[in-house]
Write a protein that holds these residues in place. Structure first.
Motif, PDB file in Angstrom:
ATOM      1  N   GLU A 101     -20.431  13.361 -53.956  1.00 14.92           N
ATOM      2  CA  GLU A 101     -20.951  12.958 -52.639  1.00 14.92           C
ATOM      3  C   GLU A 101     -20.179  11.765 -52.086  1.00 14.92           C
ATOM      4  OE1 GLU A 101     -25.605  14.445 -52.537  1.00 14.92           O
ATOM      5  OE2 GLU A 101     -25.208  12.342 -52.979  1.00 14.92           O
ATOM      6  N   MET A 102     -19.619  10.949 -52.981  1.00 19.08           N
ATOM      7  CA  MET A 102     -18.836   9.794 -52.534  1.00 19.08           C
ATOM      8  C   MET A 102     -17.359  10.134 -52.366  1.00 19.08           C
ATOM      9  SD  MET A 102     -21.121   7.699 -52.094  1.00 19.08           S
ATOM     10  CE  MET A 102     -19.994   6.431 -51.520  1.00 19.08           C
ATOM     11  N   GLY A 103     -16.967  11.339 -52.764  1.00 21.06           N
ATOM     12  CA  GLY A 103     -15.560  11.732 -52.670  1.00 21.06           C
ATOM     13  C   GLY A 103     -14.670  11.051 -53.688  1.00 21.06           C
ATOM     14  N   TYR A 104     -15.264  10.543 -54.777  1.00 21.29           N
ATOM     15  CA  TYR A 104     -14.455   9.915 -55.827  1.00 21.29           C
ATOM     16  C   TYR A 104     -13.758  10.996 -56.643  1.00 21.29           C
ATOM     17  CZ  TYR A 104     -17.362   5.692 -55.084  1.00 21.29           C
ATOM     18  OH  TYR A 104     -18.018   4.611 -54.554  1.00 21.29           O
ATOM     19  N   CYS A 105     -12.488  10.719 -56.977  1.00 20.06           N
ATOM     20  CA  CYS A 105     -11.714  11.670 -57.775  1.00 20.06           C
ATOM     21  C   CYS A 105     -12.190  11.686 -59.228  1.00 20.06           C
ATOM     22  CB  CYS A 105     -10.237  11.276 -57.781  1.00 20.06           C
ATOM     23  SG  CYS A 105      -9.427  11.641 -56.228  1.00 20.06           S
ATOM     24  N   LEU A 106     -12.100  12.863 -59.853  1.00 16.03           N
ATOM     25  CA  LEU A 106     -12.339  12.980 -61.286  1.00 16.03           C
ATOM     26  C   LEU A 106     -11.035  13.392 -61.943  1.00 16.03           C
ATOM     27  CD1 LEU A 106     -14.164  13.170 -63.828  1.00 16.03           C
ATOM     28  CD2 LEU A 106     -14.643  15.536 -63.183  1.00 16.03           C
ATOM     29  N   TYR A 107     -10.594  12.578 -62.907  1.00 14.88           N
ATOM     30  CA  TYR A 107      -9.362  12.933 -63.604  1.00 14.88           C
ATOM     31  C   TYR A 107      -9.574  14.237 -64.374  1.00 14.88           C
ATOM     32  CZ  TYR A 107      -4.898  12.837 -65.731  1.00 14.88           C
ATOM     33  OH  TYR A 107      -3.617  13.206 -66.071  1.00 14.88           O
ATOM     34  N   GLY A 108      -8.577  15.095 -64.304  1.00  9.55           N
ATOM     35  CA  GLY A 108      -8.696  16.407 -64.956  1.00  9.55           C
ATOM     36  C   GLY A 108      -9.030  17.487 -63.945  1.00  9.55           C
ATOM     37  N   ASN A 109      -9.736  17.107 -62.876  1.00 10.75           N
ATOM     38  CA  ASN A 109     -10.042  18.048 -61.797  1.00 10.75           C
ATOM     39  C   ASN A 109      -9.140  17.789 -60.590  1.00 10.75           C
ATOM     40  OD1 ASN A 109     -12.324  18.666 -63.396  1.00 10.75           O
ATOM     41  ND2 ASN A 109     -13.481  19.220 -61.580  1.00 10.75           N
ATOM     42  N   ASP A 110      -9.343  16.612 -60.002  1.00  9.48           N
ATOM     43  CA  ASP A 110      -8.731  16.309 -58.715  1.00  9.48           C
ATOM     44  C   ASP A 110      -7.377  15.617 -58.877  1.00  9.48           C
ATOM     45  OD1 ASP A 110     -11.308  17.099 -57.631  1.00  9.48           O
ATOM     46  OD2 ASP A 110     -11.997  15.161 -58.346  1.00  9.48           O
ATOM     47  N   ILE A 111      -7.228  14.884 -59.943  1.00  4.87           N
ATOM     48  CA  ILE A 111      -5.939  14.265 -60.257  1.00  4.87           C
ATOM     49  C   ILE A 111      -5.595  14.627 -61.700  1.00  4.87           C
ATOM     50  CG2 ILE A 111      -5.810  12.357 -58.591  1.00  4.87           C
ATOM     51  CD1 ILE A 111      -7.248  10.593 -60.518  1.00  4.87           C
ATOM     52  N   THR A 112      -4.323  14.945 -61.921  1.00 10.22           N
ATOM     53  CA  THR A 112      -3.886  15.381 -63.248  1.00 10.22           C
ATOM     54  C   THR A 112      -2.452  14.898 -63.485  1.00 10.22           C
ATOM     55  OG1 THR A 112      -2.811  17.425 -62.518  1.00 10.22           O
ATOM     56  CG2 THR A 112      -5.180  17.554 -62.915  1.00 10.22           C
ATOM     57  N   ASP A 113      -1.917  15.281 -64.624  1.00  9.14           N
ATOM     58  CA  ASP A 113      -0.513  14.973 -64.934  1.00  9.14           C
ATOM     59  C   ASP A 113       0.428  15.572 -63.893  1.00  9.14           C
ATOM     60  OD1 ASP A 113      -0.737  13.591 -67.505  1.00  9.14           O
ATOM     61  OD2 ASP A 113      -1.518  15.483 -68.260  1.00  9.14           O
ATOM     62  N   GLU A 114      -0.045  16.603 -63.209  1.00  9.43           N
ATOM     63  CA  GLU A 114       0.825  17.311 -62.271  1.00  9.43           C
ATOM     64  C   GLU A 114       0.607  16.944 -60.805  1.00  9.43           C
ATOM     65  OE1 GLU A 114      -0.468  19.569 -64.917  1.00  9.43           O
ATOM     66  OE2 GLU A 114       1.428  19.033 -65.881  1.00  9.43           O
ATOM     67  N   THR A 115      -0.510  16.315 -60.478  1.00 11.56           N
ATOM     68  CA  THR A 115      -0.784  16.069 -59.053  1.00 11.56           C
ATOM     69  C   THR A 115      -0.107  14.784 -58.569  1.00 11.56           C
ATOM     70  OG1 THR A 115      -2.828  14.937 -59.651  1.00 11.56           O
ATOM     71  CG2 THR A 115      -3.021  17.244 -59.011  1.00 11.56           C
ATOM     72  N   SER A 116       0.372  14.819 -57.357  1.00 11.07           N
ATOM     73  CA  SER A 116       0.978  13.633 -56.755  1.00 11.07           C
ATOM     74  C   SER A 116      -0.116  12.646 -56.371  1.00 11.07           C
ATOM     75  CB  SER A 116       1.747  14.036 -55.496  1.00 11.07           C
ATOM     76  OG  SER A 116       1.810  12.935 -54.611  1.00 11.07           O
ATOM     77  N   PRO A 117       0.025  11.387 -56.780  1.00 10.15           N
ATOM     78  CA  PRO A 117      -0.993  10.397 -56.395  1.00 10.15           C
ATOM     79  C   PRO A 117      -1.059  10.207 -54.885  1.00 10.15           C
ATOM     80  CG  PRO A 117       0.900   9.331 -57.450  1.00 10.15           C
ATOM     81  CD  PRO A 117       1.086  10.806 -57.624  1.00 10.15           C
ATOM     82  N   LEU A 118       0.064  10.407 -54.209  1.00  7.22           N
ATOM     83  CA  LEU A 118       0.064  10.235 -52.750  1.00  7.22           C
ATOM     84  C   LEU A 118      -0.702  11.372 -52.090  1.00  7.22           C
ATOM     85  CD1 LEU A 118       3.771   9.088 -52.363  1.00  7.22           C
ATOM     86  CD2 LEU A 118       1.719   7.652 -52.551  1.00  7.22           C
ATOM     87  N   GLU A 119      -0.494  12.583 -52.583  1.00  3.99           N
ATOM     88  CA  GLU A 119      -1.258  13.714 -52.051  1.00  3.99           C
ATOM     89  C   GLU A 119      -2.748  13.566 -52.378  1.00  3.99           C
ATOM     90  OE1 GLU A 119       2.249  17.128 -52.066  1.00  3.99           O
ATOM     91  OE2 GLU A 119       0.643  17.299 -53.532  1.00  3.99           O
ATOM     92  N   ALA A 120      -3.040  12.922 -53.495  1.00  2.43           N
ATOM     93  CA  ALA A 120      -4.442  12.739 -53.913  1.00  2.43           C
ATOM     94  C   ALA A 120      -5.136  11.619 -53.148  1.00  2.43           C
ATOM     95  CB  ALA A 120      -4.502  12.459 -55.415  1.00  2.43           C
ATOM     96  N   GLY A 121      -4.423  10.982 -52.229  1.00  2.00           N
ATOM     97  CA  GLY A 121      -5.057   9.917 -51.446  1.00  2.00           C
ATOM     98  C   GLY A 121      -5.100   8.589 -52.170  1.00  2.00           C
ATOM     99  N   LEU A 122      -4.238   8.419 -53.185  1.00  2.00           N
ATOM    100  CA  LEU A 122      -4.222   7.154 -53.923  1.00  2.00           C
ATOM    101  C   LEU A 122      -3.169   6.186 -53.361  1.00  2.00           C
ATOM    102  CD1 LEU A 122      -4.719   8.472 -57.577  1.00  2.00           C
ATOM    103  CD2 LEU A 122      -6.429   7.513 -56.030  1.00  2.00           C
ATOM    104  N   GLY A 123      -2.707   6.470 -52.142  1.00  2.00           N
ATOM    105  CA  GLY A 123      -1.743   5.591 -51.495  1.00  2.00           C
ATOM    106  C   GLY A 123      -2.256   4.163 -51.375  1.00  2.00           C
ATOM    107  N   TRP A 124      -3.546   3.997 -51.170  1.00  2.00           N
ATOM    108  CA  TRP A 124      -4.124   2.658 -50.985  1.00  2.00           C
ATOM    109  C   TRP A 124      -4.062   1.814 -52.256  1.00  2.00           C
ATOM    110  CZ3 TRP A 124      -8.962   0.985 -53.191  1.00  2.00           C
ATOM    111  CH2 TRP A 124      -9.622   1.974 -53.942  1.00  2.00           C
TER     112      TRP A 124
END
Lengths: 146, 364
Positions: free
Chosen positions: B235-258
């Protein structure tokens, strides 16, 4: 890798708040459905109290097979809890006559009253003798580890 | 790999917790009902035992340099008692883990990492630890209780003289709590409901747990399982490692630019800078169902003609909004809030909409 999926398994059974109910007059499947014969060849189908407990809060039920004739073990719908999706399997061959319309708006009835108002479908059974192939209450109860 | 037990496993079983293996640990997934537990945290107070989480204590000269090297955020802005959200980029464009960085003192930090990544993170950080910074893995010695909800502070205040209202969001303090010395009281959480996370030495964990429940009795305090933890964070839109961010996902695409600060070099920073300059191809977005249905991880996100434009990484029925919500990656052209998209649920295209996150208003 770390999919947050809780499978419907007979895993660790926690201490229960009340004894689990396995009505004697029902027949049970390995997929945790129950079936109750209403007359010669008309039966009502639902999921067991054990199954709803394992699934947790039921939030969505989709059954779009009303009017269809299906074989035993065919998928007749889908039941979704907060964290899981499970297929619903037909206990015996037959035709699906009616879907419980109440559970569309109140899927939580499957949690609160799985053997009563939380029933899923009414069906016409091809051969009532097929019921003999299913588990009785005692066998099902043991299969769940109770 | 064998499944580990958290110190209070038997207590959870005794109070009705259904235990499931998660991230290598037997964890309580639910005590009564996911929805009841979710609402207890949104409306009053609940306690999660998240002792599976990993804690690394880092100490000695050179510790800040090490953190700056492995962490994408800028830890030099931290002061004693300040906490920072960050992630560990890997060398190939993905994410080793996301984490919290605690500054205890000038040369003393604590890193809090995901349970499933404890060993991977440890090895990754050690690889860059060329200056001999002392690293101690505290994960097996500490319990972590997240006390969350609008009544969390009222509950906890009964057990300590530290004025908790003065402990700002993303800061922590150390002190006596429920008669136990040196408890870390951290104004953080994974729910958006406000409250604290308590780092407690194992030998005092049961005592502290029981005291919290006594203190929260008037607020109908409840133990909360991982099921509700997941719906609350979603509900807060917080990422869960293993689902939304992984060894393969770009942090910039994941919205971790901030939390990616190019003001200093860090692991893979050059390539990430290049990726940023060239522009990302897809983006992690929030989506809300318009049609009835529940989006789930790995479901396809499509355009109205059924062409795949993305994939869901986490989804659920929101207990608060009573409708399906999800986060997932979509092609950049479809990432603007308000864009109509479709989710393929059991071969049917159900209508949904890209929305701004959080899905619900934070209570902090």
């Amino acid at each position: 890798m770390k999919q947050f999926r809780i499978e419907l398994t007979c895993g660790t059974i926690s201490e229960n708040k009340h004894p689990m109910n396995f009505p004697e007059e029902l027949k049970y499947t390995e997929e945790h459905e129950w079936i109750r014969l209403e007359s010669d060849n008309i039966a009502v189908v639902g999921i067991t109290e054990f199954a709803q407990g394992e699934l947790g809060d039921i939030v969505f039920i989709e059954i779009e097979t009303e009017g269809e004739s299906l074989e035993a073990n065919d998928i007749f719908g889908t039941i979704e809890a907060v964290k899981t999706v499970s297929d619903l399997f037909l206990p015996v061959s037959g035709k699906i006559l009616e879907v419980n319309s109440q559970i569309t708006d109140e899927p939580e009835l499957v949690n609160s009253d799985p053997y009563g108002n939380g029933w899923l479908i009414k069906m016409e059974i091809n051969d009532p003798a097929d019921l003999d192939k299913l588990m009785n209450a005692q066998t099902y109860k043991e299969s769940t580890g109770h | 790999m064998s499944v580990k037990n958290i110190p209070l496993k038997s207590l959870h079983e005794k109070i009705g917790g259904k235990m499931i293996p998660f991230a290598g640990f037997n964890m309580p997934v639910r005590y009564s009902s996911d929805i009841e537990e979710h609402m207890a945290v949104r409306e009053s107070v609940g306690v999660f035992d998240v002792s599976h989480m990993g804690e690394f204590y880092l100490n000695g000269p050179g510790v800040l340099d090490l953190i700056q090297k492995v962490s994408a955020n800028d830890a030099s802005v931290l002061y004693n008692g300040k906490i920072q959200y960050s992630y560990l980029p890997n060398e190939t464009g993905g994410v080793v883990d996301d984490l919290l960085v605690y500054r205890i003192d000038e040369d003393e930090y604590m890193l809090v990492v995901n349970a499933s990544n404890i060993e991977k993170d440890w090895n990754h950080i050690q690889k860059y630890n060329t200056e001999g910074v002392e690293m101690i893995n505290m994960s097996d010695e500490l319990c972590l209780f997240a006390v969350q909800g609008p009544k969390a502070v009222d509950t906890l205040q009964k057990l300590t003289n530290i004025p908790l209202k003065n402990v700002e969001y993303y800061t922590f303090t150390k002190g006596d709590f429920a008669g136990v010395p040196n408890v870390f009281l951290s104004a953080t959480g994974y729910t958006g409901a406000g409250g604290f996370e308590l780092y407690v030495p194992n030998q005092h964990a049961e005592e502290v747990w029981n005291r919290i429940f006594e203190a929260g009795e008037e607020f109908d305090i409840k133990p909360i399982g991982l099921g509700a933890r997941d719906t609350l964070r979603l509900e807060m839109g917080y990422c869960l490692y293993g689902n939304d961010i992984t060894d393969e996902t770009s942090p910039l695409e994941a919205g971790l630019g901030w939390v990616t600060k190019f003001t200093k070099p860090f692991v893979n920073s050059e390539k990430l800078q290049k990726e940023k300059n060239e522009g990302i191809k897809r983006k992690l977005v929030g989506l809300e169902m318009i049609d009835r249905g529940i989006p789930r991880s790995h479901y396809e996100i499509c355009d109205e003609d059924g062409n795949q434009i993305g994939e869901i990484t986490s989804g659920t029925m929101s207990p608060l909004m009573k409708k399906g919500i999800a986060i997932g990656y979509v092609e950049k052209a479809y990432s603007k809030p308000g864009t109509a998209i479709y989710v393929k649920v059991r071969e049917k295209l159900l209508k949904a909409e890209v929305v701004k996150m959080p899905f619900v208003k934070a209570g902090v």
